[in-house]
Design a protein around this motif. Structure first.
Motif, PDB file in Angstrom:
ATOM      1  N   UNK A   1      48.123  28.198  85.585  1.00  9.66           N
ATOM      2  CA  UNK A   1      48.428  27.394  86.767  1.00  9.66           C
ATOM      3  C   UNK A   1      47.645  27.906  87.980  1.00  9.66           C
ATOM      4  N   UNK A   2      47.579  29.220  88.132  1.00  7.95           N
ATOM      5  CA  UNK A   2      46.870  29.817  89.260  1.00  7.95           C
ATOM      6  C   UNK A   2      45.391  29.444  89.253  1.00  7.95           C
TER       7      UNK A   2
ATOM      8  N   UNK B   1      44.582  19.989  91.127  1.00  7.86           N
ATOM      9  CA  UNK B   1      44.971  20.030  92.538  1.00  7.86           C
ATOM     10  C   UNK B   1      44.241  18.942  93.328  1.00  7.86           C
ATOM     11  N   UNK B   2      43.231  18.346  92.704  1.00 11.37           N
ATOM     12  CA  UNK B   2      42.445  17.295  93.364  1.00 11.37           C
ATOM     13  C   UNK B   2      43.064  15.921  93.100  1.00 11.37           C
TER      14      UNK B   2
ATOM     15  N   UNK C   1      41.528  26.470  92.473  1.00 13.25           N
ATOM     16  CA  UNK C   1      40.232  25.828  92.347  1.00 13.25           C
ATOM     17  C   UNK C   1      39.266  26.532  91.416  1.00 13.25           C
ATOM     18  N   UNK C   2      39.718  27.593  90.740  1.00 11.18           N
ATOM     19  CA  UNK C   2      38.844  28.272  89.782  1.00 11.18           C
ATOM     20  C   UNK C   2      38.659  27.457  88.503  1.00 11.18           C
ATOM     21  N   UNK C   3      39.527  26.492  88.320  1.00 14.60           N
ATOM     22  CA  UNK C   3      39.362  25.499  87.255  1.00 14.60           C
ATOM     23  C   UNK C   3      39.642  24.134  87.876  1.00 14.60           C
ATOM     24  N   UNK C   4      38.888  23.126  87.462  1.00 13.56           N
ATOM     25  CA  UNK C   4      39.054  21.786  88.039  1.00 13.56           C
ATOM     26  C   UNK C   4      40.401  21.178  87.665  1.00 13.56           C
ATOM     27  N   UNK C   5      40.818  21.446  86.438  1.00 20.59           N
ATOM     28  CA  UNK C   5      42.073  20.918  85.939  1.00 20.59           C
ATOM     29  C   UNK C   5      42.573  21.824  84.826  1.00 20.59           C
TER      30      UNK C   5
END
Length: 250
Positions: free
Chosen positions: A171-172, A110-111, A177-181
């Motif tokens: 995906x969630x 998401x970053x 943001x619970x995982x960077x990618x």
């Protein structure tokens, strides 16, 4: 007056019968196909009057539920092996299986700027958590593990893996943001030829086995015209256009 009433009788009967022709279809859908299937279901209802009642989840979990008598009539899996297995076991109708889409795996964050166009971020690091779907339940998760293994980074990144039970959960993890990618389906971050947000690397198909997604008529849908019509609708140009718009090949 009696003649007038008789003239209106067929119309009255047609009006009464019309709602009875419409039916609900219970459909199990692989989580990666959530967005396109919602749109396809809306078009199907508009054209046929039938309503596709959709349940989304991991292919492996659906397999177990169907084998234990879940009331699904149509199954859209994330692979081709599970529908084939159900047909061999008598839980699906032999000869009804076909590939409705070929999925694409994507490494997404998401970053903006975190994921580069070659996926080198996997070797360079600079992140703390990498999300994937459970490889034993979700074919996209198995493709992610295969990709990491072929890149030679599986051992180094295994401590950073965050595993979701489905592609929806994987995906969630990234979206919140619970995982960077994470490795997700292209359809989850792609629509109309554009990436929704963030940064992504579309994984070359040479790095994992083809993700052929098959649909099949289940035993409980054998005598349900609405279920058969839904499968036929998936093969129409209208449905294929939706499938393509989310980055799949029909």
């Amino acid at each position: 007056m009696r003649v007038k009433a008789l003239c209106f009788l067929p119309v009255w009967l047609l009006c009464l019968a019309a709602p009875a022709l419409a039916a609900d279809v219970q459909v199990a859908v692989a989580a990666n196909f959530t967005a396109p299937m919602k749109r396809i279901a809306a078009e199907f209802e508009k054209d046929s009057g039938h309503k596709a009642v959709l349940s989304f989840g991991a292919t492996g979990k659906f397999y177990a539920q169907i084998r234990h008598g879940a009331p699904f009539e149509v199954f859209l899996a994330a692979d081709d092996e599970t529908p084939k297995k159900l047909a061999q076991e008598g839980a699906a109708i032999d000869g009804s299986r076909f590939t409705y889409a070929t999925g694409r795996l994507v490494l997404w964050s998401a970053q903006p700027g975190l994921v580069d166009a070659q996926g080198d971020v996997l070797r360079k690091g600079g992140f703390s958590k990498l999300a994937i779907a459970a490889p034993k339940l979700a074919p996209f998760g198995a493709a992610a593990v295969e990709t990491l293994t072929r890149l030679g980074v599986m051992a180094a990144l295994e401590p950073k893996l965050v595993t979701g039970e489905s592609m929806g959960q994987a995906f969630s993890f990234v979206a919140t943001g619970n995982a960077d990618l994470g490795f997700v389906a292209l359809s989850q971050v792609h629509e109309g030829g554009k990436l929704k947000t963030g940064s992504a690397w579309i994984v070359p198909e040479t790095l994992h086995s083809a993700i052929r997604q098959d649909a099949v008529l289940l035993a409980k849908g054998k005598d349900k015209p609405a279920a058969q019509q839904l499968l036929a609708f998936l093969k129409t140009d209208k449905a294929k256009a939706v499938i393509r718009s989310f980055g799949y090949q029909p």
